[in-house]
Design an enzyme around this catalytic site. Structure first.
Site, PDB file in Angstrom:
ATOM      1  N   ASP A  21     -50.134 -11.769  14.259  1.00 29.93           N
ATOM      2  CA  ASP A  21     -49.891 -12.626  15.430  1.00 29.93           C
ATOM      3  C   ASP A  21     -50.716 -13.899  15.217  1.00 29.93           C
ATOM      4  O   ASP A  21     -51.495 -13.991  14.267  1.00 29.93           O
ATOM      5  CB  ASP A  21     -50.366 -11.906  16.714  1.00 29.93           C
ATOM      6  CG  ASP A  21     -50.216 -12.771  17.965  1.00 29.93           C
ATOM      7  OD1 ASP A  21     -49.139 -13.364  18.147  1.00 29.93           O
ATOM      8  OD2 ASP A  21     -51.171 -12.872  18.760  1.00 29.93           O
ATOM      9  N   SER A  22     -50.543 -14.857  16.137  1.00 27.26           N
ATOM     10  CA  SER A  22     -51.346 -16.073  16.044  1.00 27.26           C
ATOM     11  C   SER A  22     -52.803 -15.814  16.462  1.00 27.26           C
ATOM     12  O   SER A  22     -53.685 -16.577  16.087  1.00 27.26           O
ATOM     13  CB  SER A  22     -50.757 -17.147  16.959  1.00 27.26           C
ATOM     14  OG  SER A  22     -50.772 -16.682  18.293  1.00 27.26           O
ATOM     15  N   TYR A  53     -48.947 -20.783  18.430  1.00 25.89           N
ATOM     16  CA  TYR A  53     -47.653 -20.905  17.744  1.00 25.89           C
ATOM     17  C   TYR A  53     -46.588 -21.461  18.710  1.00 25.89           C
ATOM     18  O   TYR A  53     -45.657 -22.132  18.295  1.00 25.89           O
ATOM     19  CB  TYR A  53     -47.179 -19.528  17.251  1.00 25.89           C
ATOM     20  CG  TYR A  53     -47.742 -19.061  15.930  1.00 25.89           C
ATOM     21  CD1 TYR A  53     -48.794 -19.716  15.293  1.00 25.89           C
ATOM     22  CD2 TYR A  53     -47.207 -17.929  15.314  1.00 25.89           C
ATOM     23  CE1 TYR A  53     -49.300 -19.247  14.089  1.00 25.89           C
ATOM     24  CE2 TYR A  53     -47.687 -17.461  14.109  1.00 25.89           C
ATOM     25  CZ  TYR A  53     -48.744 -18.115  13.501  1.00 25.89           C
ATOM     26  OH  TYR A  53     -49.222 -17.652  12.306  1.00 25.89           O
ATOM     27  N   GLY A  54     -46.749 -21.127  19.980  1.00 18.50           N
ATOM     28  CA  GLY A  54     -45.749 -21.507  20.973  1.00 18.50           C
ATOM     29  C   GLY A  54     -45.527 -23.003  21.091  1.00 18.50           C
ATOM     30  O   GLY A  54     -44.514 -23.451  21.613  1.00 18.50           O
ATOM     31  N   CYS A  84     -45.638 -10.874  17.432  1.00 19.42           N
ATOM     32  CA  CYS A  84     -45.655 -12.186  18.070  1.00 19.42           C
ATOM     33  C   CYS A  84     -44.219 -12.602  18.388  1.00 19.42           C
ATOM     34  O   CYS A  84     -43.358 -12.593  17.505  1.00 19.42           O
ATOM     35  CB  CYS A  84     -46.286 -13.181  17.093  1.00 19.42           C
ATOM     36  SG  CYS A  84     -46.212 -14.882  17.655  1.00 19.42           S
ATOM     37  N   ASN A  85     -43.983 -12.936  19.634  1.00 21.45           N
ATOM     38  CA  ASN A  85     -42.628 -13.340  20.044  1.00 21.45           C
ATOM     39  C   ASN A  85     -42.242 -14.695  19.460  1.00 21.45           C
ATOM     40  O   ASN A  85     -41.102 -14.889  19.029  1.00 21.45           O
ATOM     41  CB  ASN A  85     -42.550 -13.426  21.570  1.00 21.45           C
ATOM     42  CG  ASN A  85     -42.629 -12.069  22.221  1.00 21.45           C
ATOM     43  OD1 ASN A  85     -41.623 -11.478  22.546  1.00 21.45           O
ATOM     44  ND2 ASN A  85     -43.836 -11.567  22.406  1.00 21.45           N
ATOM     45  N   SER A  86     -43.185 -15.633  19.458  1.00 16.98           N
ATOM     46  CA  SER A  86     -42.885 -16.977  18.942  1.00 16.98           C
ATOM     47  C   SER A  86     -42.516 -16.892  17.460  1.00 16.98           C
ATOM     48  O   SER A  86     -41.612 -17.596  16.988  1.00 16.98           O
ATOM     49  CB  SER A  86     -44.083 -17.908  19.128  1.00 16.98           C
ATOM     50  OG  SER A  86     -44.580 -17.812  20.426  1.00 16.98           O
ATOM     51  N   GLU A 164     -56.826 -16.929  25.359  1.00 14.89           N
ATOM     52  CA  GLU A 164     -57.684 -17.124  24.177  1.00 14.89           C
ATOM     53  C   GLU A 164     -59.089 -17.593  24.599  1.00 14.89           C
ATOM     54  O   GLU A 164     -60.055 -17.352  23.899  1.00 14.89           O
ATOM     55  CB  GLU A 164     -57.048 -18.114  23.194  1.00 14.89           C
ATOM     56  CG  GLU A 164     -55.833 -17.552  22.435  1.00 14.89           C
ATOM     57  CD  GLU A 164     -56.187 -16.531  21.335  1.00 14.89           C
ATOM     58  OE1 GLU A 164     -57.343 -16.485  20.889  1.00 14.89           O
ATOM     59  OE2 GLU A 164     -55.284 -15.757  20.947  1.00 14.89           O
ATOM     60  N   CYS A 196     -44.418 -12.539  25.515  1.00 12.80           N
ATOM     61  CA  CYS A 196     -45.480 -13.041  24.635  1.00 12.80           C
ATOM     62  C   CYS A 196     -46.501 -11.927  24.556  1.00 12.80           C
ATOM     63  O   CYS A 196     -46.885 -11.362  25.596  1.00 12.80           O
ATOM     64  CB  CYS A 196     -46.106 -14.300  25.234  1.00 12.80           C
ATOM     65  SG  CYS A 196     -47.594 -14.835  24.362  1.00 12.80           S
ATOM     66  N   HIS A 198     -49.524 -11.924  24.072  1.00 13.27           N
ATOM     67  CA  HIS A 198     -50.792 -12.201  24.756  1.00 13.27           C
ATOM     68  C   HIS A 198     -50.768 -11.718  26.216  1.00 13.27           C
ATOM     69  O   HIS A 198     -51.788 -11.330  26.758  1.00 13.27           O
ATOM     70  CB  HIS A 198     -51.070 -13.708  24.780  1.00 13.27           C
ATOM     71  CG  HIS A 198     -51.669 -14.256  23.517  1.00 13.27           C
ATOM     72  ND1 HIS A 198     -50.963 -14.346  22.339  1.00 13.27           N
ATOM     73  CD2 HIS A 198     -52.898 -14.765  23.260  1.00 13.27           C
ATOM     74  CE1 HIS A 198     -51.738 -14.894  21.417  1.00 13.27           C
ATOM     75  NE2 HIS A 198     -52.922 -15.164  21.945  1.00 13.27           N
TER      76      HIS A 198
END
Ligand code: DGL
Length: 276
Positions: A21-22, A53-54, A84-86, A164, A196, A198
């Protein structure tokens, strides 16, 4: 022409699973994989240097994801989980092409869309990053299985930086959540997908906003279950009862990653800096 069935007989069950993931978002998926598959060794890559990333272009996301995938393949992973969805929305095809059926690739959108399309018969809302919403992949994937579901997607880009920053149970995060969820696009939804990885870190706050009015979908659990099904199907589940190992590589070591990873995986884990 029918696609040839992938053959994974060259893989063995005791190889690790690669997850990326990011940043901290993929940890929600990794934690669920650890819970469901306690015998598996995991290698996690968090691309903290390049997040969010989004907000990035498709080209940039494809570049990051292919490098990370190469790294995880070099680490001998038997499966790659794009947590990660993005990344899924913008680079799934490129990752699959790079992997070329050497190992299974599990993403976070298709298993969720499939489950929702069979189980839900009402209006569905999706909150996600701009990169995910702009791809329209949730709507496409859900509608592929069930044309009658109404899907409304809303970009909620301020949530990732707040998470984050470690702003859980914080007035700033509460006001961001209130602002987004009260958007008229989500007015008639009865189900909400956290699009997402997150966002499950704020699931309590999101559920609190809705009370019992809206069902909030637990995507990490769906993704971990899908991984289990695929590994099982190819005899790749590690049945050996051993002390599982958890390795973490980050392109930038952040305090919040350290805090959440240690909370989920125990204080003794190490974070290794790895710039790709
Ligand atoms: N966790 C990610 C997702 O599922 C990425 C968030 C970001 O880096 O913008 O979309």
């Amino acid at each position: 022409m029918k696609k040839k069935k992938a053959d994974y007989t060259h893989l063995s069950a005791n190889q690790p699973i690669g997850i990326f993931d990011s940043g901290v978002g993929g940890l929600t998926v990794a934690k669920e994989i650890k819970r469901l598959l306690p015998n598996e060794d995991l290698i996690y890559f968090g691309d903290t240097k390049h997040l969010p990333y989004g907000e990035k272009s498709r080209e940039a996301i494809v570049g990051y994801c292919t490098k990370i995938t190469e790294f995880l393949l070099e680490k001998n992973c038997k499966a790659i989980v794009i947590a990660c969805n993005s990344a899924t929305a913008n680079a799934l095809q490129e990752v699959q092409e790079l992997v070329a059926d050497r190992v299974p690739v599990i993403d976070v959108i298709n298993p969720v869309a499939e489950k929702v399309s069979y189980e839900i018969h009402n209006n569905v809302g999706v909150i996600a990053t701009k990169a995910t919403v702009n791809s329209g992949l949730y709507k496409k994937s859900i509608r592929k299985h069930n044309k009658f579901i109404k899907v409304d997607e809303l970009a909620t880009p301020l949530l990732v930086p707040a998470i984050e920053e470690g702003f859980k149970n914080h007035p700033i995060t509460h006001s961001i959540i209130y602002n987004y969820l009260s958007n008229s696009k989500l007015k008639n939804i009865e189900t909400l997908i956290l699009g997402c990885t997150h966002y499950p870190l704020l699931i309590d706050e999101i559920k609190q906003y809705y009370g019992n009015r809206v069902r909030v979908i637990d995507s990490p659990n769906i993704v971990a279950s899908q991984l289990k099904i695929i590994l099982d199907k190819h005899n790749l589940l590690n049945e050996e009862n051993h002390q599982s190992t958890y390795q973490f590589f980050l392109s930038d070591i952040t305090k919040n990653f350290e805090k959440i990873s240690k909370k989920f995986f125990g204080k003794s884990i190490d974070l290794e800096l790895k710039v790709l």
